[in-house]
Design an enzyme around this catalytic site. Sequence first.
Site, PDB file in Angstrom:
ATOM      1  N   ARG A  33      -2.683 -18.638  29.673  1.00  0.00           N
ATOM      2  CA  ARG A  33      -1.961 -17.488  29.103  1.00  0.00           C
ATOM      3  C   ARG A  33      -1.109 -16.815  30.173  1.00  0.00           C
ATOM      4  NH1 ARG A  33      -3.342 -14.264  24.467  1.00  0.00           N
ATOM      5  NH2 ARG A  33      -2.159 -12.347  24.509  1.00  0.00           N
ATOM      6  N   GLU A  93      16.980  -1.153  32.619  1.00  0.00           N
ATOM      7  CA  GLU A  93      18.096  -2.009  32.210  1.00  0.00           C
ATOM      8  C   GLU A  93      17.605  -3.197  31.388  1.00  0.00           C
ATOM      9  OE1 GLU A  93      21.616  -3.435  31.226  1.00  0.00           O
ATOM     10  OE2 GLU A  93      21.292  -1.484  32.175  1.00  0.00           O
ATOM     11  N   GLU A 100      19.662  -3.845  22.903  1.00  0.00           N
ATOM     12  CA  GLU A 100      20.984  -4.293  22.470  1.00  0.00           C
ATOM     13  C   GLU A 100      20.921  -5.677  21.835  1.00  0.00           C
ATOM     14  OE1 GLU A 100      23.724  -3.979  25.710  1.00  0.00           O
ATOM     15  OE2 GLU A 100      23.669  -1.797  25.710  1.00  0.00           O
TER      16      GLU A 100
END
EC number: 2.7.1.107
Length: 142
Positions: A33, A93, A100
Amino acid sequence: MSSKSARVMSDDAASVDVPVGGAVMKGRSGLARIWYAAGYSAAGLKAAYRGEAAFRQLVLLNLLLIPLAFLLDVSRVERAVLVAVVFLGLIVELLNSAIEATVDRISFELHPLAKQAKDMGSAAQLLALCLIGLVWAVILIP
């Protein structure tokens, strides 16, 4: 079973289909994992660097400011804060770019909520950049 899933035995001995490719990692545990999660993280960093000019600019800023933080005559705590805030700029960011991309994936149609989501992500990045400037100024200006 579809071609994009794998049959995995669960704890109660029943088999379940688990999507392959990282959509759900419930079929993996332990080191596997962690390995796959690290790979997804690396892919995200690579995508951001290739596709986002703002991310590349922040990487450059980090490449300048982090070594500078180690050259300055400041305490260890101050140095840690100087480094942490520039990393925070990168983190914000990445989140802004993810917002976006998600909004664009849903639709390119102009919609007030889509604009609001993108504007809020941009505002978060602006505040992170202001925080970088403020912290560096407070620590460096006597």
